[in-house]
Motif scaffolding. Structure first.
Motif, PDB file in Angstrom:
ATOM      1  N   PRO A 174       0.820  -1.213   0.000  1.00  0.00           N
ATOM      2  CA  PRO A 174       0.000   0.000   0.000  1.00  0.00           C
ATOM      3  C   PRO A 174       0.855   1.263   0.000  1.00  0.00           C
ATOM      4  O   PRO A 174       2.053   1.226   0.281  1.00  0.00           O
ATOM      5  CB  PRO A 174      -0.781  -0.116   1.311  1.00  0.00           C
ATOM      6  CG  PRO A 174       0.155  -0.845   2.217  1.00  0.00           C
ATOM      7  CD  PRO A 174       0.866  -1.853   1.331  1.00  0.00           C
ATOM      8  N   ALA A 176       1.143   5.380   1.461  1.00  0.00           N
ATOM      9  CA  ALA A 176       0.714   6.271   2.544  1.00  0.00           C
ATOM     10  C   ALA A 176       0.692   7.675   1.968  1.00  0.00           C
ATOM     11  O   ALA A 176       1.632   8.080   1.276  1.00  0.00           O
ATOM     12  CB  ALA A 176       1.679   6.188   3.714  1.00  0.00           C
ATOM     13  N   GLN A 215       2.966   6.706   8.802  1.00  0.00           N
ATOM     14  CA  GLN A 215       1.756   6.033   8.346  1.00  0.00           C
ATOM     15  C   GLN A 215       2.102   4.765   7.564  1.00  0.00           C
ATOM     16  O   GLN A 215       1.466   3.721   7.742  1.00  0.00           O
ATOM     17  CB  GLN A 215       0.956   7.002   7.452  1.00  0.00           C
ATOM     18  CG  GLN A 215      -0.381   6.464   6.982  1.00  0.00           C
ATOM     19  CD  GLN A 215      -1.020   7.367   5.942  1.00  0.00           C
ATOM     20  OE1 GLN A 215      -1.770   6.905   5.098  1.00  0.00           O
ATOM     21  NE2 GLN A 215      -0.719   8.663   5.975  1.00  0.00           N
ATOM     22  N   TYR A 216       3.136   4.869   6.724  1.00  0.00           N
ATOM     23  CA  TYR A 216       3.545   3.725   5.904  1.00  0.00           C
ATOM     24  C   TYR A 216       4.038   2.568   6.771  1.00  0.00           C
ATOM     25  O   TYR A 216       3.711   1.405   6.534  1.00  0.00           O
ATOM     26  CB  TYR A 216       4.649   4.160   4.923  1.00  0.00           C
ATOM     27  CG  TYR A 216       5.100   3.081   3.973  1.00  0.00           C
ATOM     28  CD1 TYR A 216       4.391   2.809   2.808  1.00  0.00           C
ATOM     29  CD2 TYR A 216       6.252   2.319   4.237  1.00  0.00           C
ATOM     30  CE1 TYR A 216       4.814   1.826   1.928  1.00  0.00           C
ATOM     31  CE2 TYR A 216       6.673   1.344   3.364  1.00  0.00           C
ATOM     32  CZ  TYR A 216       5.945   1.090   2.210  1.00  0.00           C
ATOM     33  OH  TYR A 216       6.365   0.100   1.346  1.00  0.00           O
ATOM     34  N   LYS A 218       3.150   1.819   9.759  1.00  0.00           N
ATOM     35  CA  LYS A 218       2.001   1.179  10.408  1.00  0.00           C
ATOM     36  C   LYS A 218       1.236   0.286   9.443  1.00  0.00           C
ATOM     37  O   LYS A 218       0.712  -0.765   9.821  1.00  0.00           O
ATOM     38  CB  LYS A 218       1.073   2.245  10.994  1.00  0.00           C
ATOM     39  CG  LYS A 218       1.676   3.001  12.172  1.00  0.00           C
ATOM     40  CD  LYS A 218       0.749   4.109  12.649  1.00  0.00           C
ATOM     41  CE  LYS A 218       1.380   4.896  13.792  1.00  0.00           C
ATOM     42  NZ  LYS A 218       0.517   6.032  14.227  1.00  0.00           N
ATOM     43  N   LYS A 219       1.163   0.707   8.188  1.00  0.00           N
ATOM     44  CA  LYS A 219       0.429  -0.068   7.184  1.00  0.00           C
ATOM     45  C   LYS A 219       1.166  -1.333   6.768  1.00  0.00           C
ATOM     46  O   LYS A 219       0.546  -2.330   6.396  1.00  0.00           O
ATOM     47  CB  LYS A 219       0.183   0.790   5.931  1.00  0.00           C
ATOM     48  CG  LYS A 219      -0.921   1.821   6.059  1.00  0.00           C
ATOM     49  CD  LYS A 219      -1.166   2.489   4.705  1.00  0.00           C
ATOM     50  CE  LYS A 219      -2.377   3.390   4.740  1.00  0.00           C
ATOM     51  NZ  LYS A 219      -2.666   3.974   3.399  1.00  0.00           N
ATOM     52  N   THR A 220       2.501  -1.290   6.783  1.00  0.00           N
ATOM     53  CA  THR A 220       3.288  -2.376   6.177  1.00  0.00           C
ATOM     54  C   THR A 220       4.168  -3.163   7.143  1.00  0.00           C
ATOM     55  O   THR A 220       4.651  -4.249   6.793  1.00  0.00           O
ATOM     56  CB  THR A 220       4.201  -1.804   5.084  1.00  0.00           C
ATOM     57  OG1 THR A 220       5.153  -0.908   5.699  1.00  0.00           O
ATOM     58  CG2 THR A 220       3.402  -1.070   4.026  1.00  0.00           C
TER      59      THR A 220
END
Length: 401
Positions: A174, A176, A215-216, A218-220
């Motif tokens: 994903p 961010a 943010q990135y 946390k997503k990955t």
């Protein structure tokens, strides 16, 4: 299905200005330009080059007949468009002889435009795996003579073919992203020169990077150690380093050294071209891929895109097997070698030479411009473009006059 960059190329005008000489003329210590902001040369566009011709020239030498037939979307990221209504993509579509059954659209959000185009392209390819999308990032950065931003000017374009099963880089995981309505850099419709709050823009660039990076993660669940390199949008080559330094302490000294070393490699092309706005991040990526011979297949590369005003995004791509075989390194090296240095006086004359703004028709001499695709004039309020490789009769007619 993997989606990513199948081909990538760039073009810069054939003229350049040595930043040391500009510094001397402006009574500035040369190191302020070459070390302080990290710029060696500035690409200078003649009047026969605009954002359309730069984009078309960038794409011309990477397209083959199969690409021309399979490309069914052309997305043109720019903040120096040439018309308030008609997209630059439509002009490029014709100049390159692309399949007529295609969409052609211009995308604008400062330097973020080409990244937005890539994200749009991914969606199209996901629904149409046999299609190819031509993404263009093309701009001319103008701040004015003797201004604070003069040393960060430049001109050029990057062209990318986005496809399924890409041969250069597959986008992974994903993204961010972040948007905030700020006034750090903008260009009103009545001005051909940008307005910028330099200190504020630098602060926002770093802030946006820090926020999307958090943010990135946390997503990955990825960390800096997972990346072989991180490429940045580079309004000037020191800018990305400032952002990277804001987070570099998160990792080991060995990883810090690797990221900083690869960052320097990724700035080489930008250092010798200047700011090309929407294409700057992807020129940085291209510099990394073509200048770092030992960059391993399978490496994960981070990409930070920033467009003032402002939108920021962090995403990543993985280098594909044998990716180096699908680069155009020799062509790009030849472009650099063949450029012509001009004096500060010549640069100032070229900068002041602008197209009529009152609707007058004009014919331009394109013989001194070695580019295959040029702007040859304005007729009845319409810009006239020539592809010298294809428009033989028109070009010969120009030549005989």
């Amino acid at each position: 299905m993997e989606i990513g960059i199948d081909k990538i190329g760039f073009y810069a005008p054939h003229l350049f200005l040595d930043m040391n000489k500009l510094a001397v003329e402006r009574n500035v210590e040369p190191a302020k330009f070459t070390i302080g902001i990290g710029q060696e040369k500035m690409a200078v566009p003649p009047i026969t080059q605009d954002s359309v011709t730069l984009a078309a020239n960038a794409a011309l030498n990477i397209l083959d007949e199969e690409d021309q037939e399979k490309i069914d979307v052309v997305l043109f990221g720019t903040e120096t468009g040439i018309d308030h209504s008609k997209s630059g993509a439509v002009y490029v579509h014709r100049l390159l002889g692309i399949n007529p059954n295609a969409r052609a659209v211009e995308v604008k959000q400062a330097c973020y435009g080409a990244t937005a185009a890539i994200q749009m392209a991914k969606g199209h390819i996901a629904l149409n795996p046999e299609s190819r999308v031509l993404v263009l990032g093309s701009d001319i950065a103008r701040y004015g003579l003797n201004t604070g931003g003069e040393a960060t000017q430049g001109a050029g374009a990057v062209a990318m073919i986005i496809s399924a099963e890409p041969r250069v880089m597959a986008f992974e995981g994903p993204s961010a992203y972040l948007t905030d309505d700020i006034m750090d850099f903008w260009r009103p419709v009545y001005s051909d020169k940008a307005m910028v709050d330099g200190k504020f823009s630098n602060e926002q660039y770093i802030s946006f990077f820090s926020k999307v990076w958090e943010q990135y993660k946390k997503k990955t669940d990825l960390t800096l150690a997972d990346f072989e390199a991180i490429c940045f949008h580079l309004p000037y080559t020191k800018m990305g380093k400032k952002a990277l330094r804001a987070v570099i302490d998160e990792t080991s000294e060995a990883v810090q050294e690797r990221l900083m070393e690869n960052y320097q490699v990724s700035t080489q092309y930008n250092r010798n071209v200047g700011n090309i706005y929407t294409g700057s991040l992807y020129l940085s990526l291209l510099s990394l891929l073509e200048e770092k011979a030992e960059l391993a297949e399978g490496s994960l590369v981070g990409l930070f895109s920033y467009g003032s005003g402002a939108v920021g995004e962090f995403f990543a791509g993985r280098l594909q097997p044998n990716y180096r075989k699908h680069l155009f390194t020799e062509q790009h090296q030849e472009l650099f070698v063949s450029r012509k240095e001009i004096s500060v006086e010549e640069y100032e004359e070229i900068f002041e030479e602008t197209l009529p703004s009152d609707g007058r028709s004009i014919e331009l001499d394109i013989h001194e411009d070695p580019a295959a695709i040029c702007l040859s004039g304005i007729k009845e309020h319409s810009r006239q473009y020539i592809n010298k490789q294809r428009d033989v009769s028109t070009w010969k007619g120009e030549e005989s006059r």
